[in-house]
Design an enzyme around this catalytic site. Sequence first.
Site, PDB file in Angstrom:
ATOM      1  N   LYS A 108       0.821  -1.213   0.000  1.00 32.53           N
ATOM      2  CA  LYS A 108       0.000   0.000   0.000  1.00 32.53           C
ATOM      3  C   LYS A 108       0.853   1.260   0.000  1.00 32.53           C
ATOM      4  O   LYS A 108       0.454   2.280  -0.563  1.00 32.53           O
ATOM      5  CB  LYS A 108      -0.955  -0.011   1.197  1.00 32.53           C
ATOM      6  CG  LYS A 108      -2.077  -1.020   0.991  1.00 32.53           C
ATOM      7  CD  LYS A 108      -2.962  -1.118   2.204  1.00 32.53           C
ATOM      8  CE  LYS A 108      -4.090  -2.126   1.980  1.00 32.53           C
ATOM      9  NZ  LYS A 108      -4.585  -2.656   3.258  1.00 32.53           N
ATOM     10  N   LYS A 117      -7.059 -13.557  -5.897  1.00 28.13           N
ATOM     11  CA  LYS A 117      -7.979 -13.275  -4.804  1.00 28.13           C
ATOM     12  C   LYS A 117      -9.133 -12.379  -5.236  1.00 28.13           C
ATOM     13  O   LYS A 117      -8.937 -11.432  -5.990  1.00 28.13           O
ATOM     14  CB  LYS A 117      -7.176 -12.589  -3.691  1.00 28.13           C
ATOM     15  CG  LYS A 117      -7.975 -12.255  -2.462  1.00 28.13           C
ATOM     16  CD  LYS A 117      -7.279 -11.255  -1.555  1.00 28.13           C
ATOM     17  CE  LYS A 117      -8.345 -10.451  -0.821  1.00 28.13           C
ATOM     18  NZ  LYS A 117      -7.837  -9.354  -0.033  1.00 28.13           N
ATOM     19  N   LYS A 145     -12.194  -6.066  -3.267  1.00 28.46           N
ATOM     20  CA  LYS A 145     -12.755  -4.792  -3.744  1.00 28.46           C
ATOM     21  C   LYS A 145     -11.756  -4.085  -4.631  1.00 28.46           C
ATOM     22  O   LYS A 145     -12.079  -3.619  -5.716  1.00 28.46           O
ATOM     23  CB  LYS A 145     -13.030  -3.874  -2.554  1.00 28.46           C
ATOM     24  CG  LYS A 145     -14.229  -4.233  -1.746  1.00 28.46           C
ATOM     25  CD  LYS A 145     -14.199  -3.457  -0.433  1.00 28.46           C
ATOM     26  CE  LYS A 145     -14.426  -4.400   0.729  1.00 28.46           C
ATOM     27  NZ  LYS A 145     -13.982  -3.890   2.012  1.00 28.46           N
TER      28      LYS A 145
HETATM   29  P1  ADP Z   1     -11.025  -6.469   0.500  1.00 30.66           P
HETATM   30  O1  ADP Z   1      -9.789  -7.310   0.357  1.00 30.66           O
HETATM   31  O2  ADP Z   1     -12.036  -6.758  -0.534  1.00 30.66           O
HETATM   32  O3  ADP Z   1     -10.723  -5.004   0.686  1.00 30.66           O
HETATM   33  P2  ADP Z   1     -11.222  -6.557   3.351  1.00 30.66           P
HETATM   34  O4  ADP Z   1      -9.747  -6.365   3.380  1.00 30.66           O
HETATM   35  O5  ADP Z   1     -12.078  -5.453   3.875  1.00 30.66           O
HETATM   36  O6  ADP Z   1     -11.671  -6.933   1.882  1.00 30.66           O
HETATM   37  O7  ADP Z   1     -11.542  -7.911   4.124  1.00 30.66           O
HETATM   38  C1  ADP Z   1     -12.485  -8.115   5.146  1.00 30.66           C
HETATM   39  C2  ADP Z   1     -12.461  -9.567   5.581  1.00 30.66           C
HETATM   40  O8  ADP Z   1     -12.772 -10.421   4.494  1.00 30.66           O
HETATM   41  C3  ADP Z   1     -11.092 -10.032   6.103  1.00 30.66           C
HETATM   42  O9  ADP Z   1     -11.290 -10.949   7.150  1.00 30.66           O
HETATM   43  C4  ADP Z   1     -10.507 -10.734   4.919  1.00 30.66           C
HETATM   44  O10 ADP Z   1      -9.577 -11.731   5.289  1.00 30.66           O
HETATM   45  C5  ADP Z   1     -11.733 -11.349   4.267  1.00 30.66           C
HETATM   46  N1  ADP Z   1     -11.543 -11.492   2.813  1.00 30.66           N
HETATM   47  C6  ADP Z   1     -11.503 -10.514   1.885  1.00 30.66           C
HETATM   48  N2  ADP Z   1     -11.338 -11.013   0.646  1.00 30.66           N
HETATM   49  C7  ADP Z   1     -11.263 -12.360   0.797  1.00 30.66           C
HETATM   50  C8  ADP Z   1     -11.100 -13.462  -0.107  1.00 30.66           C
HETATM   51  N3  ADP Z   1     -11.003 -13.271  -1.424  1.00 30.66           N
HETATM   52  N4  ADP Z   1     -11.064 -14.707   0.403  1.00 30.66           N
HETATM   53  C9  ADP Z   1     -11.186 -14.921   1.749  1.00 30.66           C
HETATM   54  N5  ADP Z   1     -11.346 -13.947   2.642  1.00 30.66           N
HETATM   55  C10 ADP Z   1     -11.386 -12.676   2.197  1.00 30.66           C
END
Ligand code: ADP
Length: 352
Positions: free
Chosen positions: A111, A218, A221
Amino acid sequence: METVVSGIRPTGNLHLGNYFGAVKSFLQMQNEYNCLFFIADWHSLTTHPHPENIRKSVRTILAEYLACGIDPEKATIYIQSDVREVAELYLYLNMNAGIGELMRTASFKEKARKQLHIGQESGENDTDEMQKEIFKEDNKHSVSAGLLTYPTLMAADIIIHKAVKVPVGKDQEQNMEMARRFARRFNATYGVDFFPEPASFSFGNKALKVPGLDGSGKMGKSEGNAIYLVDDEKTIRKKVMKAVTDSGPTVPNSTKPEPIANLFTMMEIVSSKETYDYFNEKYNNCEIRYGDMKKQLAEDINAFCAPIRERILDIAANEEYMAKVARAGAEKARQSAAKTLREVREIIGFRN
Ligand code: ADP
Ligand code: TRP
């Protein structure tokens, strides 16, 4: 009863990755543990420092938490910024956190590079290059100190309730390692056995990663490949039909290339075992028709999302109910946090 804490940043709608990686565990855990689930609005400032409408983003996640089935009668649902005690614990933990260890975490590096507008890893000395950019006095881009201390804030979120289990996806393992380290360090610094070490938790003991359907690792968002719980049938179909595939296997039982493996992983997650086995066999016989598989997958995803989507719309329309849930949650979370903080102040030697 053991305490469980987890949070999600309000940076967009919940997607299938959030659901299967985190929220699904929340639902199971709320029946068995003392659970606190929150919306990490402070954390969202580390990457979105000028939120357009943070209240609205928070309400979105709140409605979606509730629509997924998190029950405010069973679990405490709250908004991080409602519990200011967390910020005070974050301050104490930062005093014993090293900037080196924080700078070495993978998500910081990734980041920070974005905030500095420099490209992805360029080679083995990419950390050197990043540091040079950070220290440059005339650099018009800077890296937020909040981003650097993201893991300390996350540790504070967790240990302020003395949580021992944290349901999160695989991508959070390094942050969890840091949380354990900061808890241990507090105990060692002040010669106490106060904070327990929190462990990541997922049912089946295997952290889950929901893949993207664009051939990438993965679903996320920021990856731009997410299927949201709130997506309607047409949108879901469009996203699934666009999934990356190839011309199909020519040798029986061949290993699946990543984009195909991802498609199967997704099917394993949302479809029935029979459906999965059917297409898996077709693949192994070299008779697979990806068009059919995607159609089935889109249908199964829609069947899963449709009832949640309906509830999201219902709940989001009921502002009064949501405000009530947030108020009651804040109250309970504050009580739990204040108790720990009083003890922390005592341990360090501050007046209460
Ligand atoms: P993003 O990666 O979409 O920004 P966040 O970082 O806000 O999502 O993640 C919120 C929760 O969802 C965390 O516990 C994260 O580990 C889980 N998470 C996000 N994307 C995935 C994924 N593709 N597979 C499994 N868990 C995920
Ligand atoms: N870092 C987590 C994420 O990106 C969000 C988060 C903040 C969190 N504080 C937490 C998760 C405490 C679990 C516990 O998804």
